[in-house]
Design a protein around this motif. Structure first.
Motif, PDB file in Angstrom:
ATOM      1  N   LYS A  68       0.784  -1.449  -0.234  1.00  0.00           N
ATOM      2  CA  LYS A  68      -0.182  -0.062  -0.023  1.00  0.00           C
ATOM      3  C   LYS A  68       0.743   1.233   0.211  1.00  0.00           C
ATOM      4  O   LYS A  68       0.525   2.278  -0.840  1.00  0.00           O
ATOM      5  CB  LYS A  68      -0.811  -0.016   1.393  1.00  0.00           C
ATOM      6  N   GLY A  69       1.898   1.342   0.864  1.00  0.00           N
ATOM      7  CA  GLY A  69       2.698   2.479   0.726  1.00  0.00           C
ATOM      8  C   GLY A  69       2.580   3.323   1.953  1.00  0.00           C
ATOM      9  O   GLY A  69       1.621   2.903   2.864  1.00  0.00           O
ATOM     10  N   GLY A  70       3.121   4.491   2.124  1.00  0.00           N
ATOM     11  CA  GLY A  70       2.920   5.480   3.288  1.00  0.00           C
ATOM     12  C   GLY A  70       2.361   6.574   2.973  1.00  0.00           C
ATOM     13  O   GLY A  70       1.255   6.659   2.210  1.00  0.00           O
ATOM     14  N   GLU A  71       2.984   7.769   3.636  1.00  0.00           N
ATOM     15  CA  GLU A  71       2.307   9.219   3.747  1.00  0.00           C
ATOM     16  C   GLU A  71       2.154   9.765   2.354  1.00  0.00           C
ATOM     17  O   GLU A  71       1.364  10.607   2.234  1.00  0.00           O
ATOM     18  CB  GLU A  71       2.945   9.816   4.743  1.00  0.00           C
ATOM     19  N   SER A  72       2.983   9.264   1.415  1.00  0.00           N
ATOM     20  CA  SER A  72       2.764  10.008   0.111  1.00  0.00           C
ATOM     21  C   SER A  72       1.588   9.755  -0.784  1.00  0.00           C
ATOM     22  O   SER A  72       1.251  10.379  -1.635  1.00  0.00           O
ATOM     23  CB  SER A  72       3.977   9.547  -0.985  1.00  0.00           C
ATOM     24  N   GLY A  73       0.996   8.483  -0.173  1.00  0.00           N
ATOM     25  CA  GLY A  73      -0.194   8.165  -0.808  1.00  0.00           C
ATOM     26  C   GLY A  73      -0.079   7.357  -2.200  1.00  0.00           C
ATOM     27  O   GLY A  73      -0.961   6.739  -2.822  1.00  0.00           O
ATOM     28  N   THR A  74       1.242   7.215  -2.704  1.00  0.00           N
ATOM     29  CA  THR A  74       1.313   6.469  -4.127  1.00  0.00           C
ATOM     30  C   THR A  74       1.818   4.935  -3.487  1.00  0.00           C
ATOM     31  O   THR A  74       2.338   4.720  -2.237  1.00  0.00           O
ATOM     32  CB  THR A  74       2.908   6.825  -4.502  1.00  0.00           C
ATOM     33  N   SER A  85       6.207   1.487  -9.132  1.00  0.00           N
ATOM     34  CA  SER A  85       6.319   1.509  -7.779  1.00  0.00           C
ATOM     35  C   SER A  85       7.149   2.059  -7.048  1.00  0.00           C
ATOM     36  O   SER A  85       8.302   2.192  -7.296  1.00  0.00           O
ATOM     37  CB  SER A  85       6.933  -0.073  -7.617  1.00  0.00           C
ATOM     38  N   GLU A  86       6.456   2.891  -5.939  1.00  0.00           N
ATOM     39  CA  GLU A  86       7.194   3.832  -5.286  1.00  0.00           C
ATOM     40  C   GLU A  86       8.444   3.357  -4.405  1.00  0.00           C
ATOM     41  O   GLU A  86       9.687   3.900  -4.498  1.00  0.00           O
ATOM     42  CB  GLU A  86       6.212   4.572  -4.205  1.00  0.00           C
ATOM     43  N   LEU A  87       8.408   1.982  -3.983  1.00  0.00           N
ATOM     44  CA  LEU A  87       9.548   1.476  -3.363  1.00  0.00           C
ATOM     45  C   LEU A  87      10.695   1.239  -4.464  1.00  0.00           C
ATOM     46  O   LEU A  87      11.954   1.460  -3.968  1.00  0.00           O
ATOM     47  CB  LEU A  87       9.028  -0.179  -2.825  1.00  0.00           C
ATOM     48  N   GLU A  99      17.298   7.323  -2.108  1.00  0.00           N
ATOM     49  CA  GLU A  99      16.707   8.003  -1.139  1.00  0.00           C
ATOM     50  C   GLU A  99      16.693   7.133   0.160  1.00  0.00           C
ATOM     51  O   GLU A  99      16.884   7.413   1.384  1.00  0.00           O
ATOM     52  CB  GLU A  99      15.164   8.301  -1.261  1.00  0.00           C
ATOM     53  N   MET A 100      16.578   5.656   0.040  1.00  0.00           N
ATOM     54  CA  MET A 100      16.168   4.701   0.866  1.00  0.00           C
ATOM     55  C   MET A 100      17.364   3.503   0.717  1.00  0.00           C
ATOM     56  O   MET A 100      17.528   3.442  -0.420  1.00  0.00           O
ATOM     57  CB  MET A 100      14.902   4.120   0.938  1.00  0.00           C
ATOM     58  N   PRO A 101      17.805   2.932   1.718  1.00  0.00           N
ATOM     59  CA  PRO A 101      17.323   2.994   3.200  1.00  0.00           C
ATOM     60  C   PRO A 101      18.284   4.423   3.512  1.00  0.00           C
ATOM     61  O   PRO A 101      19.243   4.757   3.333  1.00  0.00           O
ATOM     62  CB  PRO A 101      18.053   1.819   3.822  1.00  0.00           C
ATOM     63  N   LYS A 102      17.283   5.077   4.265  1.00  0.00           N
ATOM     64  CA  LYS A 102      17.894   6.260   5.026  1.00  0.00           C
ATOM     65  C   LYS A 102      18.911   5.876   5.907  1.00  0.00           C
ATOM     66  O   LYS A 102      18.915   5.008   6.616  1.00  0.00           O
ATOM     67  CB  LYS A 102      16.785   6.680   5.859  1.00  0.00           C
ATOM     68  N   ASP A 103      19.909   6.738   5.728  1.00  0.00           N
ATOM     69  CA  ASP A 103      21.373   6.329   6.721  1.00  0.00           C
ATOM     70  C   ASP A 103      21.680   4.773   6.686  1.00  0.00           C
ATOM     71  O   ASP A 103      21.875   4.387   8.075  1.00  0.00           O
ATOM     72  CB  ASP A 103      21.135   6.668   8.166  1.00  0.00           C
TER      73      ASP A 103
HETATM   74  C1  HEC Z   1      16.619   4.894   9.100  1.00  0.00           C
HETATM   75  C2  HEC Z   1      15.030   4.702   8.868  1.00  0.00           C
HETATM   76  C3  HEC Z   1      14.814   4.261   7.565  1.00  0.00           C
HETATM   77  C4  HEC Z   1      15.336   3.183   7.088  1.00  0.00           C
HETATM   78  C5  HEC Z   1      16.554   2.355   7.374  1.00  0.00           C
HETATM   79  C6  HEC Z   1      14.634   2.898   5.588  1.00  0.00           C
HETATM   80  N1  HEC Z   1      13.481   3.930   5.775  1.00  0.00           N
HETATM   81 FE1  HEC Z   1      12.346   4.155   4.226  1.00  0.00          FE
HETATM   82  N2  HEC Z   1      11.471   6.083   5.166  1.00  0.00           N
HETATM   83  C7  HEC Z   1      12.070   6.528   6.451  1.00  0.00           C
HETATM   84  C8  HEC Z   1      11.405   8.013   6.465  1.00  0.00           C
HETATM   85  C9  HEC Z   1      11.617   8.718   7.830  1.00  0.00           C
HETATM   86  C10 HEC Z   1      10.523   7.821   5.500  1.00  0.00           C
HETATM   87  C11 HEC Z   1       9.588   9.092   5.257  1.00  0.00           C
HETATM   88  C12 HEC Z   1      10.132  10.081   4.207  1.00  0.00           C
HETATM   89  C13 HEC Z   1      11.437  10.729   4.462  1.00  0.00           C
HETATM   90  O1  HEC Z   1      11.564  10.885   5.650  1.00  0.00           O
HETATM   91  O2  HEC Z   1      12.322  10.535   3.828  1.00  0.00           O
HETATM   92  C14 HEC Z   1      10.709   6.910   4.293  1.00  0.00           C
HETATM   93  C15 HEC Z   1      10.095   6.834   3.443  1.00  0.00           C
HETATM   94  C16 HEC Z   1       9.917   5.748   2.525  1.00  0.00           C
HETATM   95  C17 HEC Z   1       9.088   5.173   1.604  1.00  0.00           C
HETATM   96  C18 HEC Z   1       7.967   6.253   0.961  1.00  0.00           C
HETATM   97  C19 HEC Z   1       6.640   5.968   1.671  1.00  0.00           C
HETATM   98  C20 HEC Z   1       5.680   6.767   1.384  1.00  0.00           C
HETATM   99  O3  HEC Z   1       4.611   6.378   0.703  1.00  0.00           O
HETATM  100  O4  HEC Z   1       5.630   7.857   1.798  1.00  0.00           O
HETATM  101  C21 HEC Z   1       9.508   4.003   1.082  1.00  0.00           C
HETATM  102  C22 HEC Z   1       8.802   3.474  -0.221  1.00  0.00           C
HETATM  103  C23 HEC Z   1      10.610   3.372   1.817  1.00  0.00           C
HETATM  104  N3  HEC Z   1      10.750   4.478   2.810  1.00  0.00           N
HETATM  105  C24 HEC Z   1      11.101   2.317   1.456  1.00  0.00           C
HETATM  106  C25 HEC Z   1      12.052   1.926   2.363  1.00  0.00           C
HETATM  107  C26 HEC Z   1      13.135   0.740   1.954  1.00  0.00           C
HETATM  108  C27 HEC Z   1      12.678  -0.247   1.037  1.00  0.00           C
HETATM  109  C28 HEC Z   1      13.990   0.750   2.910  1.00  0.00           C
HETATM  110  C29 HEC Z   1      15.209  -0.385   2.891  1.00  0.00           C
HETATM  111  C30 HEC Z   1      16.132  -0.452   1.555  1.00  0.00           C
HETATM  112  C31 HEC Z   1      13.907   1.918   3.816  1.00  0.00           C
HETATM  113  N4  HEC Z   1      12.848   2.752   3.363  1.00  0.00           N
HETATM  114  C32 HEC Z   1      14.788   1.891   4.815  1.00  0.00           C
HETATM  115  C33 HEC Z   1      12.894   5.998   7.178  1.00  0.00           C
HETATM  116  C34 HEC Z   1      13.558   4.799   6.872  1.00  0.00           C
END
Ligand code: HEC
Length: 467
Positions: A68-74, A85-87, A99-103
């Motif tokens: 389904k996804g998160g706050e983006s709504g996609t 696919s947004e993922l 963008e992901m994984p964050k840090d």
């Molecule tokens: C350290 C924490 C962290 C990790 C690790 C992480 N994410 Fe995220 N993710 C976030 C946060 C917080 C957001 C909200 C957007 C932002 O702050 O950038 C997000 C947003 C997303 C979104 C968008 C959701 C939406 O619909 O808004 C996707 C898809 C996603 N992450 C996938 C992943 C995937 C796949 C991985 C692993 C490869 C991953 N994330 C790892 C914290 C994380």
């Protein structure tokens, strides 16, 4: 023999850092459960995107919300269409960075290709029903029987008693008068608990056998999961917190000892000197060293700053060691260690070697107490170091013994005929000793004489309809 074979089989899996490569597809059909989910775990996606954390309001630990996804709504995953696919957009590098994984460590090209292919093939969920159950604050675990208690731990001030349950850590009032909170996370089993020295945070380690290991860091006041770090493919043991608050150490079934920075999750400690599972860890008084015990029967000293192995604190004489070591604790103000394990004898060691090692010596050993029945699973010092407690188990019966550390005399012993004892911990005021084990009851014993103050089940047992 059998165990060695299992370890040998597990090694190739553990040695591969790239999770996607761990389970090559035989048929060309990508398995979500065996190939895709392990990548999400290894890259810590599920650490941030789970009910207890909800990064971007996106939960990846439940298949429906993963799509389904998160706050983006996609939609995060559109079956058959990776490009929509947004993922995929989130993990595909743009200008060299995704963008992901964050840090975290980015997914590799091979992993990205594999996830795309899984979506192309229809994004099917092949998670076995037995692994599909998810728990969160709205859907807490239910108990049909008391959980086996592997860890009970008082907070440093003594105002909270943390108890390891199934998929959760339960915070109880320290006198057993009521439940305060349930910290529900991903790991099925919680093997050990450690409070931060200031008592504001709690580290829990465990995992799901054969699938993943995890270290969780919770903010106690907010009841919030601050961090979840997935480590390897099996349960993690013996978590401890350095007295300066900077490192959380633990033992792994791949024979390594590791440590993370509890603020960031970054791995800051790694040592492979043991040659069997590392089951418990503790830091020295000044946080410069970590001491580990293992099924390989030895206790080892590692310097934190250099991550280097310094010394074996147990004897190195062939044949001198008698069975694996399971539990360790440190004197509150001195670098003296109490340990216990398969030979049932609690032992006290000094951390610092004061004479040159001679083959055949056991110079660090200060005291060996008489054997308790069975194996020792839990040891603890009280807050002023004047007492130690050891809990053991043999043939479904438990025993707790308490010793005076000034004259090494036994103060009392108590039998627990209802089941083995796996964990013991003194409350800061020195008045009570919490005991947990096989029968799932938390017992609070009077430290003066071992008499039972109270006992209680830390969970509510669901009543099933009478047959
Ligand atoms: C350290 C924490 C962290 C990790 C690790 C992480 N994410 Fe995220 N993710 C976030 C946060 C917080 C957001 C909200 C957007 C932002 O702050 O950038 C997000 C947003 C997303 C979104 C968008 C959701 C939406 O619909 O808004 C996707 C898809 C996603 N992450 C996938 C992943 C995937 C796949 C991985 C692993 C490869 C991953 N994330 C790892 C914290 C994380």
């Amino acid at each position: 023999m059998v165990r060695n074979l299992l370890v040998a089989l597990a090694l190739p899996l553990l040695a591969i850092g790239d999770a996607a490569a761990a389970e090559p597809a035989a048929s060309g059909e990508i398995s979500y459960f065996k190939q895709v989910l392990p990548i999400f775990r290894a890259k810590n996606c599920t650490g941030c995107h789970q009910p207890a954390k909800r990064g971007g309001d996106y939960v990846m630990t439940d298949f429906a919300t993963l799509l389904k996804g998160g706050e983006s709504g996609t939609a995060a995953v559109v079956a058959g269409k990776p490009a929509e696919s947004e993922l995929i957009a989130q993990i595909t590098p743009k200008d060299g960075k995704a963008e992901m994984p964050k840090d975290g460590t980015p997914v590799t090209d091979a992993e990205l290709t594999l996830i795309k292919k899984w979506i192309e093939q229809g994004a099917k969920n092949d998670t076995p029903a037995s692994n599909a159950q998810r728990y969160d604050a709205e859907h807490p675990p239910e108990y049909l029987a008391p959980p086996v208690l592997k860890a009970v731990k008082f907070s440093p001030s003594g105002d909270v008693l943390a108890v390891a349950g199934y998929h959760e850590v339960l915070l109880h009032k320290p006198d057993g008068s009521g439940l305060i909170a349930r910290l529900i996370g991903e790991s099925e089993r919680i093997e050990a608990i450690a409070f931060s020295p200031d008592g504001t945070q709690l580290a829990a380690c465990g995992g799901s056998p054969g699938r993943f290991g995890e270290v969780q860091i919770w903010d106690i006041a907010k009841r919030e999961l601050k961090l979840s770090k997935i480590i390897g493919y099996d349960t993690i043991y013996g978590v401890s917190w350095s007295p300066n608050g900077k490192v959380v150490g633990f033992g792994c079934p791949d024979n390594t000892m590791r440590g993370i920075d509890p603020a960031t999750g970054e791995q800051v400690l790694f040592n492979g000197a043991h040659n069997d599972w590392v089951l418990d860890t503790v830091f020295s008084v000044n946080s410069d060293h970590i001491i580990t015990v293992s099924r390989d029967m030895s206790m080892k000293l590692v310097e934190v700053g250099t991550q280097r192995f310094v010394d074996n604190l147990t004897s190195i004489t062939p044949g001198a060691l008698k069975g694996g070591l399971i539990a360790i604790d440190r004197h509150p103000t001195k670098d003296e260690l109490v340990c216990g394990g398969a030979d049932g004898e609690p032992k006290i060691f000094k951390m610092v070697r004061t004479e040159a090692r001679k083959i055949g010596d056991n110079a660090n050993l200060l005291k060996e107490f008489p054997a308790q029945p069975g194996r020792i699973f839990g040891v603890a010092y009280n807050k002023d170091g004047s007492r130690i407690a050891a809990g053991s188990s043999k043939d479904g019966r438990g025993e707790v013994r308490v010793y005076d550390t000034t004259n090494f005399q036994q103060v009392w012993k108590v039998e627990v005929p209802e089941g083995g004892v796996y964990t013991v911990d003194f409350r800061a005021d020195g008045q009570s000793l919490a005991v947990g084990g096989f029968d799932g009851e938390v017992r609070l014993l009077n430290t003066a004489d071992g008499s039972l103050i109270t006992k209680f089940l830390p969970v509510t047992i669901k009543q099933t309809a009478a047959k």
